[in-house]
Design a protein around this motif. Structure first.
Motif, PDB file in Angstrom:
ATOM      1  N   TYR A 191       0.831  -1.205   0.000  1.00 39.74           N
ATOM      2  CA  TYR A 191       0.000   0.000   0.000  1.00 39.74           C
ATOM      3  C   TYR A 191       0.867   1.256   0.000  1.00 39.74           C
ATOM      4  O   TYR A 191       0.583   2.227  -0.700  1.00 39.74           O
ATOM      5  CB  TYR A 191      -0.915  -0.014   1.230  1.00 39.74           C
ATOM      6  N   ALA A 192       1.948   1.231   0.755  1.00 40.54           N
ATOM      7  CA  ALA A 192       2.793   2.420   0.889  1.00 40.54           C
ATOM      8  C   ALA A 192       3.426   2.831  -0.437  1.00 40.54           C
ATOM      9  O   ALA A 192       3.670   4.018  -0.678  1.00 40.54           O
ATOM     10  CB  ALA A 192       3.880   2.165   1.929  1.00 40.54           C
ATOM     11  N   ARG A 202      -2.227   6.352  -6.423  1.00 40.98           N
ATOM     12  CA  ARG A 202      -3.448   6.815  -5.742  1.00 40.98           C
ATOM     13  C   ARG A 202      -4.618   5.847  -5.894  1.00 40.98           C
ATOM     14  O   ARG A 202      -5.213   5.417  -4.907  1.00 40.98           O
ATOM     15  CB  ARG A 202      -3.820   8.192  -6.298  1.00 40.98           C
ATOM     16  N   HIS A 203      -4.969   5.499  -7.158  1.00 39.12           N
ATOM     17  CA  HIS A 203      -6.107   4.605  -7.365  1.00 39.12           C
ATOM     18  C   HIS A 203      -5.811   3.217  -6.796  1.00 39.12           C
ATOM     19  O   HIS A 203      -6.682   2.562  -6.205  1.00 39.12           O
ATOM     20  CB  HIS A 203      -6.443   4.500  -8.848  1.00 39.12           C
ATOM     21  N   GLU A 204      -4.561   2.763  -6.950  1.00 37.52           N
ATOM     22  CA  GLU A 204      -4.200   1.455  -6.417  1.00 37.52           C
ATOM     23  C   GLU A 204      -4.304   1.439  -4.899  1.00 37.52           C
ATOM     24  O   GLU A 204      -4.682   0.429  -4.298  1.00 37.52           O
ATOM     25  CB  GLU A 204      -2.777   1.105  -6.858  1.00 37.52           C
ATOM     26  N   LYS A 205      -3.957   2.559  -4.259  1.00 34.58           N
ATOM     27  CA  LYS A 205      -4.083   2.642  -2.805  1.00 34.58           C
ATOM     28  C   LYS A 205      -5.530   2.411  -2.381  1.00 34.58           C
ATOM     29  O   LYS A 205      -5.811   1.661  -1.442  1.00 34.58           O
ATOM     30  CB  LYS A 205      -3.612   4.011  -2.294  1.00 34.58           C
ATOM     31  N   ARG A 206      -6.469   3.100  -3.068  1.00 33.89           N
ATOM     32  CA  ARG A 206      -7.876   2.941  -2.709  1.00 33.89           C
ATOM     33  C   ARG A 206      -8.331   1.493  -2.862  1.00 33.89           C
ATOM     34  O   ARG A 206      -9.055   0.965  -2.024  1.00 33.89           O
ATOM     35  CB  ARG A 206      -8.749   3.869  -3.562  1.00 33.89           C
ATOM     36  N   GLN A 207      -7.901   0.868  -3.963  1.00 38.35           N
ATOM     37  CA  GLN A 207      -8.330  -0.499  -4.219  1.00 38.35           C
ATOM     38  C   GLN A 207      -7.716  -1.470  -3.212  1.00 38.35           C
ATOM     39  O   GLN A 207      -8.391  -2.402  -2.738  1.00 38.35           O
ATOM     40  CB  GLN A 207      -7.970  -0.906  -5.642  1.00 38.35           C
ATOM     41  N   LEU A 208      -6.436  -1.278  -2.872  1.00 38.66           N
ATOM     42  CA  LEU A 208      -5.794  -2.149  -1.892  1.00 38.66           C
ATOM     43  C   LEU A 208      -6.451  -2.021  -0.520  1.00 38.66           C
ATOM     44  O   LEU A 208      -6.688  -3.020   0.167  1.00 38.66           O
ATOM     45  CB  LEU A 208      -4.300  -1.812  -1.792  1.00 38.66           C
ATOM     46  N   ALA A 209      -6.734  -0.774  -0.113  1.00 37.97           N
ATOM     47  CA  ALA A 209      -7.387  -0.564   1.185  1.00 37.97           C
ATOM     48  C   ALA A 209      -8.778  -1.176   1.199  1.00 37.97           C
ATOM     49  O   ALA A 209      -9.204  -1.782   2.185  1.00 37.97           O
ATOM     50  CB  ALA A 209      -7.454   0.924   1.503  1.00 37.97           C
ATOM     51  N   GLU A 240      -9.465   5.491   3.754  1.00 39.14           N
ATOM     52  CA  GLU A 240     -10.801   4.976   4.045  1.00 39.14           C
ATOM     53  C   GLU A 240     -11.339   5.518   5.370  1.00 39.14           C
ATOM     54  O   GLU A 240     -12.554   5.615   5.538  1.00 39.14           O
ATOM     55  CB  GLU A 240     -10.789   3.451   4.085  1.00 39.14           C
ATOM     56  N   GLU A 241     -10.468   5.843   6.291  1.00 38.14           N
ATOM     57  CA  GLU A 241     -10.928   6.383   7.573  1.00 38.14           C
ATOM     58  C   GLU A 241     -11.736   7.659   7.360  1.00 38.14           C
ATOM     59  O   GLU A 241     -12.862   7.787   7.858  1.00 38.14           O
ATOM     60  CB  GLU A 241      -9.728   6.666   8.492  1.00 38.14           C
ATOM     61  N   GLU A 242     -11.165   8.607   6.630  1.00 32.68           N
ATOM     62  CA  GLU A 242     -11.860   9.870   6.381  1.00 32.68           C
ATOM     63  C   GLU A 242     -13.047   9.670   5.446  1.00 32.68           C
ATOM     64  O   GLU A 242     -14.102  10.287   5.615  1.00 32.68           O
ATOM     65  CB  GLU A 242     -10.894  10.898   5.793  1.00 32.68           C
ATOM     66  N   PHE A 243     -12.886   8.799   4.437  1.00 29.27           N
ATOM     67  CA  PHE A 243     -13.992   8.523   3.523  1.00 29.27           C
ATOM     68  C   PHE A 243     -15.203   7.985   4.275  1.00 29.27           C
ATOM     69  O   PHE A 243     -16.346   8.334   3.984  1.00 29.27           O
ATOM     70  CB  PHE A 243     -13.555   7.519   2.452  1.00 29.27           C
TER      71      PHE A 243
END
Length: 675
Positions: A509-510, A514-521, A646-649
């Motif tokens: 994830y690190a 950007r889009h990959e981060k959302r999908q991984l989370a 995802e926390e803020e979302f």
């Protein structure tokens, strides 16, 4: 702590702390018994207590100096003045310099005065390492578990700590929830459009709600609210006796300096008088949009064609609030029914159809919802099957009651068919679709009445204001009232923060984009175990598990042995699975975005949002709304991967529910990291 509460403790002797009874009008006599200081006392007692000679009543040699010292004492600060200083500073703690500036004292004078309040146990002081000493009201600590409503009228903001459900529901009628800090502090803004769209028939009713929430009357704020209420009633469209449309302003200045400056010849054909102008046919919607953007909503009071008549009778009784919706709509001739999921907006719409008694066009976003409308009309009205037509990609039949999709109705090659019909009523289901560029042309279809339906008339592009401009004003009932009456189940909503499944996954994830981060989370495999735990904790519940990504949905389906319904599944199989769910033949389904809208799942009582937290507030409310039916319990779990966006979302997506008075808890998963 309100101004009144602060004043009470400062001015009312009965409100003082028991340890300061002597200051509140009582003194102790020689035997330790309380004696009322306001009653006459004998000379000896008076002299002894005042420091005078009991024999001759002569003043003490130091009396003159004491009087002089008292007359030159530093200014004092009353508790209500301290609260005023807090409001001026705009934060819950203040420095002595801030108090001095607010009350026109020097810094040294303010320190002495504040120390006096500390000695009286009315104020507390804290030494901050990186700042000067700060002071705050003692009562704030003592009332930590109670609701506190603190208005900031100059900024038109209201901060509520630990708000009750009633307060949140009332605030949602005239204010916008701007921010939530943790589970406790809610910050509301009162915007002009909130007042323009407040669901009230009169200013007095709106003002009553405002006063029920705020701890005191704020004249300046109330005057601003009244100004905005009046501003939304400066222009109106009406039908002239000769049949054309007229735009009328309340004053010649408004017509000349606003309407005729903002509108061109394609919208206003000619002046009729200083306050009236002749409107070009077909330009009404454009006029309403332009004047709204200029800060002047338009009241649409046109006498539109009655439309071809249609006798229709409802085979069920309306609830009290549904009958009120129908009455208010008929009086206005247009409007948007805004109510929580499960409140029966479709049933109320059928009541409107009965009251209007005209041929009806029903616009919906999906073919599935068109089929559901047809089934509902046949089940609950006396309409015959040959009186109901559907017009979309699968069928194209125009009948006295026609159900069409927004996209089809907006196409030029189909629009002529709808224009030729004399509709008595147009129903816009899921009305938040109307402002979209591809759908807004459907708002130009002519009918004698326009009815919008939506539980969540909000849009991430902030164009929800156009809903009320194009369709009509909001008509609704407090969610709190429906919760209390048991018509709608208030959901228990919980954001559960889930750890990563393993360290290597977190490292991936690190380094992701950007889009990959959302999908991984979103697809964090640890969520599978979390879903399994939630289902185990709620045996017998009818559960909907939402997953936005195909890979995640497939993984959940394999791990839990459940079907995954997505857009790739054939329509017939999707309908069969939904039907089995309705008949209690299945108690859990995994659903992609196809379940967000236009699917009737009335018996769900558990919703798990496994992914999709990057979506809209409307999506979050709709998914939670699948559980908000009268029977059973309503539980909603939003799973967010800890340490990701995802926390803020998650907080943002569920904000609309919070604005309607639903409490949202935030907890950590009990699963251990790395398991």
């Amino acid at each position: 702590m309100t101004d009144d509460e602060f004043s009470a403790s400062a001015d009312d002797p009965g409100a003082a702390d028991e340890t300061h009874d002597a200051d509140a009008g009582e003194q102790l006599d020689g035997d330790g018994a309380a004696q009322d200081a306001t009653e006459p006392q004998d000379a000896d007692t008076t002299a002894a207590s005042s420091g005078e000679d009991a024999d001759d009543g002569a003043a003490s040699p130091d009396g003159e100096d004491a009087d002089a010292e008292a007359s030159s004492a530093e200014p004092s600060v009353a508790l209500d003045e301290f609260h005023d200083a807090l409001e001026d500073a705009g934060r819950p703690v203040v420095t002595a310099s801030e108090v001095g500036r607010s009350l026109d004292h020097s810094q040294a004078e303010a320190v002495d005065a504040l120390d006096g309040l500390v000695e009286a146990d009315d104020v507390r002081r804290v030494d901050v390492e990186t700042d000067p000493v700060v002071w705050y009201p003692a009562e704030w600590g003592e009332l930590a578990d109670r609701e506190r409503v603190v208005p900031f009228p100059k900024r038109r903001e209201i901060v509520v700590d630990k708000p009750t459900q009633f307060t949140r529901a009332q605030l949602s009628q005239f204010a916008h929830l701007a921010d939530v800090s943790g589970n406790e502090a809610y910050r509301y803004e009162i915007r002009k459009e909130d007042i323009w769209q407040a669901p009230y028939d009169s200013f007095d009713r709106l003002l009553k709600t405002v006063r029920q929430v705020l701890p005191e009357r704020l004249d300046g704020l109330e005057e601003w609210i009244e100004d905005q209420w009046d501003r939304a009633r400066q222009f109106r469209l009406f039908t002239h006796e000769d049949g054309y449309t007229v735009l009328e302003a309340r004053s010649a200045e408004l017509m000349g300096n606003v309407a005729r400056q903002k509108l061109d010849e394609s919208q206003l054909r000619a002046p009729i008088s200083d306050t009236e102008s002749w409107v070009a046919e077909g330009s009404e919607a454009a006029i309403k949009r332009r004047l709204y953007e200029a800060g002047y909503p338009v009241q649409d009071q046109r006498d539109l064609d009655e439309g071809d008549p249609l006798d229709i009778s409802l085979r069920m009784n309306l609830r009290g609030y549904q009958s009120d919706w129908v009455t208010r709509f008929v009086d206005a001739g247009s409007g948007v029914l805004v109510g929580p999921p499960g409140s029966g907006k479709t049933v109320a719409a059928m009541g409107v159809m009965e009251a209007v008694g005209g041929e009806t066009l029903i616009l919906v976003p999906t073919r599935e919802l068109a089929s559901q409308w047809r089934d509902t009309l046949l089940a609950h009205t006396d309409l015959d099957p040959d009186q109901i037509g559907e017009y979309h990609g699968g069928e194209k039949t125009v009948r006295p009651v026609t159900i069409a999709t927004y996209q089809t109705a907006g196409m030029d090659r189909h629009r002529q068919l709808f224009d030729q019909r004399r509709w008595g009523l147009i129903v816009y289901d899921e009305v938040h679709h109307v402002p979209a560029d591809v759908h807004r042309r459907s708002a130009d279809l002519q009918a004698s009445a326009r009815l919008g339906l939506s539980a969540t008339p909000i849009r991430e592009d902030d164009r929800e204001k156009e809903i009320y401009t194009l369709i009509g004003p909001p008509i609704g009932t407090d969610w709190d009232a429906l919760f209390e009456a048991g018509y709608v189940q208030e959901p228990e909503v919980e954001i559960r923060y889930v750890p990563w499944d393993e360290e290597t996954y977190q490292d991936e994830y690190a380094t992701a984009e950007r889009h990959e981060k959302r999908q991984l989370a979103a697809a964090n495999p640890q969520k599978i175990e979390e879903v399994r735990e939630i289902l185990a904790d709620h045996p017998g519940s009818k559960a909907l598990i939402f997953a936005d990504y195909i890979d995640q949905g497939d993984a959940l389906a394999e791990a839990l042995t459940l079907p995954f319904i997505s857009g790739e599944m054939p329509h017939a199989r999707r309908e069969r699975l939904f039907s089995q769910f309705r008949r209690d033949e299945r108690d859990a389904l995994i659903v992609s975005r196809v379940g967000d809208e236009g699917i009737d799942l009335p018996d769900a009582d558990l919703a798990i949002l496994a992914s999709g937290l990057g979506g809209s507030r409307r999506q979050g409310s709709q998914r939670a709304g699948r559980t908000m039916r009268p029977s059973g319990k309503a539980r909603v779990f939003a799973l967010a991967t800890r340490g990701t966006t995802e926390e803020e979302f998650a907080r943002r997506q569920l904000q609309h529910l919070q604005s309607k008075g639903v409490r949202v808890r935030e907890v950590d998963s009990e699963l251990d990291d790395g398991v």
